[in-house]
Design an enzyme around this catalytic site. Structure first.
Site, PDB file in Angstrom:
ATOM      1  N   THR A  13       0.838  -1.195   0.000  1.00 44.78           N
ATOM      2  CA  THR A  13       0.000   0.000   0.000  1.00 44.78           C
ATOM      3  C   THR A  13       0.875   1.249   0.000  1.00 44.78           C
ATOM      4  O   THR A  13       1.991   1.249   0.523  1.00 44.78           O
ATOM      5  CB  THR A  13      -0.939   0.022   1.216  1.00 44.78           C
ATOM      6  N   SER A  15       2.558   2.804  -2.434  1.00 44.03           N
ATOM      7  CA  SER A  15       3.854   2.365  -2.967  1.00 44.03           C
ATOM      8  C   SER A  15       4.260   3.051  -4.263  1.00 44.03           C
ATOM      9  O   SER A  15       4.997   2.493  -5.059  1.00 44.03           O
ATOM     10  CB  SER A  15       3.835   0.852  -3.176  1.00 44.03           C
ATOM     11  N   GLY A  18       9.106   6.489  -2.586  1.00 42.41           N
ATOM     12  CA  GLY A  18       9.744   6.282  -1.297  1.00 42.41           C
ATOM     13  C   GLY A  18       9.941   4.835  -0.898  1.00 42.41           C
ATOM     14  O   GLY A  18      10.247   3.965  -1.724  1.00 42.41           O
ATOM     15  N   ILE A  19       9.767   4.573   0.394  1.00 42.25           N
ATOM     16  CA  ILE A  19       9.997   3.239   0.938  1.00 42.25           C
ATOM     17  C   ILE A  19       9.074   2.218   0.280  1.00 42.25           C
ATOM     18  O   ILE A  19       9.493   1.110  -0.044  1.00 42.25           O
ATOM     19  CB  ILE A  19       9.812   3.249   2.468  1.00 42.25           C
ATOM     20  N   GLY A  20       7.828   2.583   0.057  1.00 36.08           N
ATOM     21  CA  GLY A  20       6.890   1.644  -0.555  1.00 36.08           C
ATOM     22  C   GLY A  20       7.320   1.210  -1.940  1.00 36.08           C
ATOM     23  O   GLY A  20       7.245   0.015  -2.277  1.00 36.08           O
ATOM     24  N   SER A 141       7.825   2.907  12.498  1.00 37.31           N
ATOM     25  CA  SER A 141       8.864   3.942  12.567  1.00 37.31           C
ATOM     26  C   SER A 141       9.520   3.878  13.927  1.00 37.31           C
ATOM     27  O   SER A 141       8.896   3.461  14.911  1.00 37.31           O
ATOM     28  CB  SER A 141       8.246   5.321  12.360  1.00 37.31           C
ATOM     29  N   TYR A 154       1.854  11.706  14.816  1.00 37.70           N
ATOM     30  CA  TYR A 154       2.519  10.686  13.994  1.00 37.70           C
ATOM     31  C   TYR A 154       3.063   9.566  14.872  1.00 37.70           C
ATOM     32  O   TYR A 154       2.822   8.379  14.614  1.00 37.70           O
ATOM     33  CB  TYR A 154       3.643  11.326  13.197  1.00 37.70           C
TER      34      TYR A 154
END
Length: 262
Positions: A13, A15, A18-20, A141, A154
């Site tokens: 999800t 994606s 970035g990281i996704g 995180s 966050y």
């Protein structure tokens, strides 16, 4: 050690960047059929092309849907009715003083960062349990432990995510389905790069800007730098694979030792 995901379908999800996106590329390179997701068709199409560029032989699909909403999750799962690997990566972040965070913003962080994972896991985990194999991975995180004073909402959402993942691991107890969290620290994603370079002195590279940020804002870091996207994706690829069958209910840190815990 060979990470082989041939015959597995992976949904990641959030994606498109970035990281996704890095995770989608890594899983595709390991042989998985990959489904990328974002809110706009244009972004999804670009992400599909990026994954195919990294893994030309991969089978890649893209679904544009807003997974922060119940209707978006229903739309997505109607188009992709099953998967073997679910990576709950969708998330938002931003610095806001606590006294300026509105009720609406608290709710938005809850819906995007947590409820998307609740709904997607509810949709796919039962099938995994029936097949007696599956991987559910939450991208949390280090802020789940190390709550930033300027991002309380966050950090709260990521702490809740760890609780959700741990509970779901117990739901899958005694089966071939595992549920884990992966905790990146500061990572050189596109969003982080824009933020770092905006305040960096002229001539400073992104990596140097990352080092300065970590020194100033995450001084407990042991590696003393921001992580590369691939370093986070490498951990996810392992956790998504059959090799990680004895790892479940875990919070796996890829944050360079920022959290001062043994």
């Amino acid at each position: 050690m060979n990470i082989d995901l041939q015959g597995k379908k992976a949904v990641i999800t959030g994606s498109t960047v970035g990281i996704g996106l890095a995770i989608a590329k890594s899983l595709a390179q390991a042989g998985a059929d990959v489904v990328v997701n974002g809110r706009s068709q244009e972004a999804v199409d670009k992400a599909v092309a990026a994954v195919l560029s990294a893994a030309p032989a991969a089978r890649v699909q893209g679904v544009a849907a807003d997974l922060a909403t119940a209707s978006g999750c229903q739309e997505f799962t109607a188009r992709i009715p099953d998967c073997d690997i679910l990576v709950n990566n969708l998330g938002v972040y931003g610095t806001v003083p606590f006294f300026d965070i509105s009720d609406e913003e608290w709710q938005r962080y809850w819906d995007v960062n947590l409820m998307s994972g609740v709904r997607m896991s509810r949709a796919y985990m039962q099938q995994m349990l029936q097949r007696n194999w599956g991987r559910v991975i939450f991208i949390a995180s280090e802020s789940a432990y190390n709550i930033p004073a300027d991002m309380v909402h966050y950090g709260m959402s990521k702490t809740a995510m760890l609780g959700l993942a741990r509970g779901l691991a117990k739901v899958a107890a005694g089966t071939g389905v595992t549920v884990n969290s992966v905790l990146p620290g500061p990572t050189l994603s596109e969003g982080a790069a824009a933020m770092l370079l905006a305040s960096a002195p002229e001539g400073q590279t992104l990596e140097q800007a990352g080092v300065e940020f970590v020194k100033k804002h995450r001084p407990s870091s042991i590696i003393g730098r921001a992580a590369q996207l691939q370093e986070v994706a490498n951990m996810v690829a392992y956790v998504a694979s059959p090799l990680s069958s004895a790892t479940t209910g875990a919070a796996l840190r890829v944050e360079g030792g920022i959290v001062d815990s043994i």
